[in-house]
Motif scaffolding. Sequence first.
Motif, PDB file in Angstrom:
ATOM      1  N   GLN A   1       0.957  -1.095  -0.009  1.00  0.00           N
ATOM      2  CA  GLN A   1       0.156   0.064   0.194  1.00  0.00           C
ATOM      3  C   GLN A   1       0.758   1.280   0.027  1.00  0.00           C
ATOM      4  OE1 GLN A   1      -2.907   0.507   3.027  1.00  0.00           O
ATOM      5  NE2 GLN A   1      -4.475   1.016   1.868  1.00  0.00           N
ATOM      6  N   GLN A   2       2.062   1.059   0.358  1.00  0.00           N
ATOM      7  CA  GLN A   2       3.033   2.189   0.318  1.00  0.00           C
ATOM      8  C   GLN A   2       3.577   2.568  -1.038  1.00  0.00           C
ATOM      9  OE1 GLN A   2       2.646   4.025   2.809  1.00  0.00           O
ATOM     10  NE2 GLN A   2       4.593   4.253   3.603  1.00  0.00           N
ATOM     11  N   GLN A   3       3.316   1.665  -1.889  1.00  0.00           N
ATOM     12  CA  GLN A   3       4.140   1.745  -3.286  1.00  0.00           C
ATOM     13  C   GLN A   3       3.646   2.851  -3.998  1.00  0.00           C
ATOM     14  OE1 GLN A   3       3.952  -2.171  -5.131  1.00  0.00           O
ATOM     15  NE2 GLN A   3       6.087  -2.571  -4.477  1.00  0.00           N
ATOM     16  N   VAL A   4       4.172   3.432  -4.950  1.00  0.00           N
ATOM     17  CA  VAL A   4       3.973   4.121  -6.084  1.00  0.00           C
ATOM     18  C   VAL A   4       4.483   3.708  -7.169  1.00  0.00           C
ATOM     19  CG1 VAL A   4       4.048   6.311  -6.939  1.00  0.00           C
ATOM     20  CG2 VAL A   4       3.974   6.466  -4.560  1.00  0.00           C
ATOM     21  N   LYS A   5       3.598   3.266  -8.458  1.00  0.00           N
ATOM     22  CA  LYS A   5       3.997   2.527  -9.426  1.00  0.00           C
ATOM     23  C   LYS A   5       4.085   3.641 -10.418  1.00  0.00           C
ATOM     24  CE  LYS A   5       1.813  -2.009  -7.857  1.00  0.00           C
ATOM     25  NZ  LYS A   5       0.747  -2.842  -8.216  1.00  0.00           N
ATOM     26  N   GLN A   6       5.139   3.388 -11.156  1.00  0.00           N
ATOM     27  CA  GLN A   6       5.693   4.140 -12.305  1.00  0.00           C
ATOM     28  C   GLN A   6       5.849   3.812 -13.719  1.00  0.00           C
ATOM     29  OE1 GLN A   6       8.455   7.285 -10.992  1.00  0.00           O
ATOM     30  NE2 GLN A   6       8.839   8.119 -13.104  1.00  0.00           N
ATOM     31  N   SER A   7       5.323   4.364 -14.725  1.00  0.00           N
ATOM     32  CA  SER A   7       5.515   3.957 -15.974  1.00  0.00           C
ATOM     33  C   SER A   7       5.628   4.784 -17.052  1.00  0.00           C
ATOM     34  CB  SER A   7       4.624   2.656 -16.374  1.00  0.00           C
ATOM     35  OG  SER A   7       3.237   3.373 -16.422  1.00  0.00           O
ATOM     36  N   PRO A   8       6.234   4.580 -18.024  1.00  0.00           N
ATOM     37  CA  PRO A   8       7.085   3.502 -18.237  1.00  0.00           C
ATOM     38  C   PRO A   8       8.318   3.661 -17.735  1.00  0.00           C
ATOM     39  CG  PRO A   8       7.219   5.166 -20.335  1.00  0.00           C
ATOM     40  CD  PRO A   8       6.339   5.766 -19.261  1.00  0.00           C
ATOM     41  N   GLN A   9       9.394   2.755 -17.919  1.00  0.00           N
ATOM     42  CA  GLN A   9      10.632   2.824 -17.309  1.00  0.00           C
ATOM     43  C   GLN A   9      11.782   3.666 -18.070  1.00  0.00           C
ATOM     44  OE1 GLN A   9      12.140  -1.299 -16.803  1.00  0.00           O
ATOM     45  NE2 GLN A   9      13.946  -0.577 -16.018  1.00  0.00           N
ATOM     46  N   SER A  10      11.484   3.540 -19.391  1.00  0.00           N
ATOM     47  CA  SER A  10      12.071   4.331 -20.213  1.00  0.00           C
ATOM     48  C   SER A  10      11.314   5.069 -21.325  1.00  0.00           C
ATOM     49  CB  SER A  10      13.336   3.784 -20.793  1.00  0.00           C
ATOM     50  OG  SER A  10      13.014   2.668 -21.516  1.00  0.00           O
ATOM     51  N   LEU A  11      11.687   6.063 -21.981  1.00  0.00           N
ATOM     52  CA  LEU A  11      10.850   6.754 -22.831  1.00  0.00           C
ATOM     53  C   LEU A  11      11.612   7.533 -23.836  1.00  0.00           C
ATOM     54  CD1 LEU A  11       7.883   7.675 -23.768  1.00  0.00           C
ATOM     55  CD2 LEU A  11       8.050   9.697 -22.002  1.00  0.00           C
ATOM     56  N   ILE A  12      11.519   7.344 -25.258  1.00  0.00           N
ATOM     57  CA  ILE A  12      12.190   7.982 -26.128  1.00  0.00           C
ATOM     58  C   ILE A  12      11.170   8.967 -26.678  1.00  0.00           C
ATOM     59  CG2 ILE A  12      13.541   7.942 -28.075  1.00  0.00           C
ATOM     60  CD1 ILE A  12      14.752   5.345 -27.252  1.00  0.00           C
ATOM     61  N   VAL A  13      11.412  10.254 -27.053  1.00  0.00           N
ATOM     62  CA  VAL A  13      10.539  10.962 -27.650  1.00  0.00           C
ATOM     63  C   VAL A  13      11.193  12.136 -28.531  1.00  0.00           C
ATOM     64  CG1 VAL A  13       8.909  13.115 -27.279  1.00  0.00           C
ATOM     65  CG2 VAL A  13       8.922  11.108 -25.657  1.00  0.00           C
ATOM     66  N   GLN A  14      10.635  12.328 -29.698  1.00  0.00           N
ATOM     67  CA  GLN A  14      11.124  13.256 -30.507  1.00  0.00           C
ATOM     68  C   GLN A  14      11.183  14.632 -30.081  1.00  0.00           C
ATOM     69  OE1 GLN A  14      12.592  13.326 -33.630  1.00  0.00           O
ATOM     70  NE2 GLN A  14      12.350  10.813 -34.407  1.00  0.00           N
ATOM     71  N   LYS A  15      12.334  15.569 -30.574  1.00  0.00           N
ATOM     72  CA  LYS A  15      12.168  16.990 -30.123  1.00  0.00           C
ATOM     73  C   LYS A  15      10.902  17.588 -30.644  1.00  0.00           C
ATOM     74  CE  LYS A  15      14.485  21.257 -30.957  1.00  0.00           C
ATOM     75  NZ  LYS A  15      15.578  21.971 -31.554  1.00  0.00           N
ATOM     76  N   GLY A  16      10.166  18.261 -29.717  1.00  0.00           N
ATOM     77  CA  GLY A  16       9.129  18.800 -29.970  1.00  0.00           C
ATOM     78  C   GLY A  16       7.804  18.227 -29.741  1.00  0.00           C
ATOM     79  N   GLY A  17       7.803  16.883 -29.092  1.00  0.00           N
ATOM     80  CA  GLY A  17       6.845  15.794 -29.121  1.00  0.00           C
ATOM     81  C   GLY A  17       6.547  16.044 -27.630  1.00  0.00           C
ATOM     82  N   ILE A  18       5.416  15.239 -27.084  1.00  0.00           N
ATOM     83  CA  ILE A  18       4.749  15.373 -25.745  1.00  0.00           C
ATOM     84  C   ILE A  18       5.187  14.036 -25.114  1.00  0.00           C
ATOM     85  CG2 ILE A  18       2.562  15.349 -24.271  1.00  0.00           C
ATOM     86  CD1 ILE A  18       1.290  16.592 -26.951  1.00  0.00           C
ATOM     87  N   SER A  19       5.942  14.322 -23.875  1.00  0.00           N
ATOM     88  CA  SER A  19       6.228  13.197 -23.070  1.00  0.00           C
ATOM     89  C   SER A  19       5.118  12.811 -22.028  1.00  0.00           C
ATOM     90  CB  SER A  19       7.786  13.433 -22.235  1.00  0.00           C
ATOM     91  OG  SER A  19       8.622  13.858 -23.491  1.00  0.00           O
TER      92      SER A  19
END
Lengths: 112, 115
Positions: B1-19
């Motif tokens: 219950q203490q966890q915070v789950k985050q995704s994705p582990q890695s992300l590649i985005v083009q310049k100008g794009g939305i992350s």
Amino acid sequence: EPEVTQTPSHQVTQMGQEVILRCVPISNHLYFYWYRQILGQKVEFLVSFYNNEISEKSEIFDDQFSVERPDGSNFTLKIRSTKLEDSAMYFCASSYTGSTQYFGPGTRLTVL
Amino acid sequence: QQQVKQSPQSLIVQKGGISIINCAYENTAFDYFPWYQQFPGKGPALLIAIRPDVSEKKEGRFTISFNKSAKQFSLHIMDSQPGDSATYFCAARKGAGAGSYQLTFGKGTKLSVIP
């Protein structure tokens, strides 16, 4: 802009030795924290300190660890007998209200 | 219950794009949700934070969206730039009544913005 500072930036020690990591929090802050980050992993809470006493500690913060605010400006983390698994980045953080926490640059501890 | 789950582990985005980075939590005692940015060899730096009484907060190119009923929150980086390349951590903090101000961090997302 005020910032949290930590010394040393890198500490190498032999297993079983004692180390003291030092932090100077932002001067008017009231809440102080130590976190650690094993390489490539998430930041983990170790201990919080308020009103000159520990307010909470995690299961990582066992009897080998202690914290002190010896002189009203420094905040130290002592590890009495280091183990290999203590190798990590140790971050000090401070906060005025307990909400926004400002992190220092960290001390990289390497236990050989 | 203490966890915070985050995704994705890695992300590649083009310049100008939305992350977009997503986080989810279980503990309803959490009442403050910051995002931290970390460059290699540096400490985490607060980027933006939100409390659960608002659904969105925007600061420049960075926006947090918060869905209290789903217990999810996300970071949107608009017009992503190569200088945004870093590891991003979501975090959550229990309220004062719960007796602690410790931050619980997600596992982090390594963002790479390519030109």
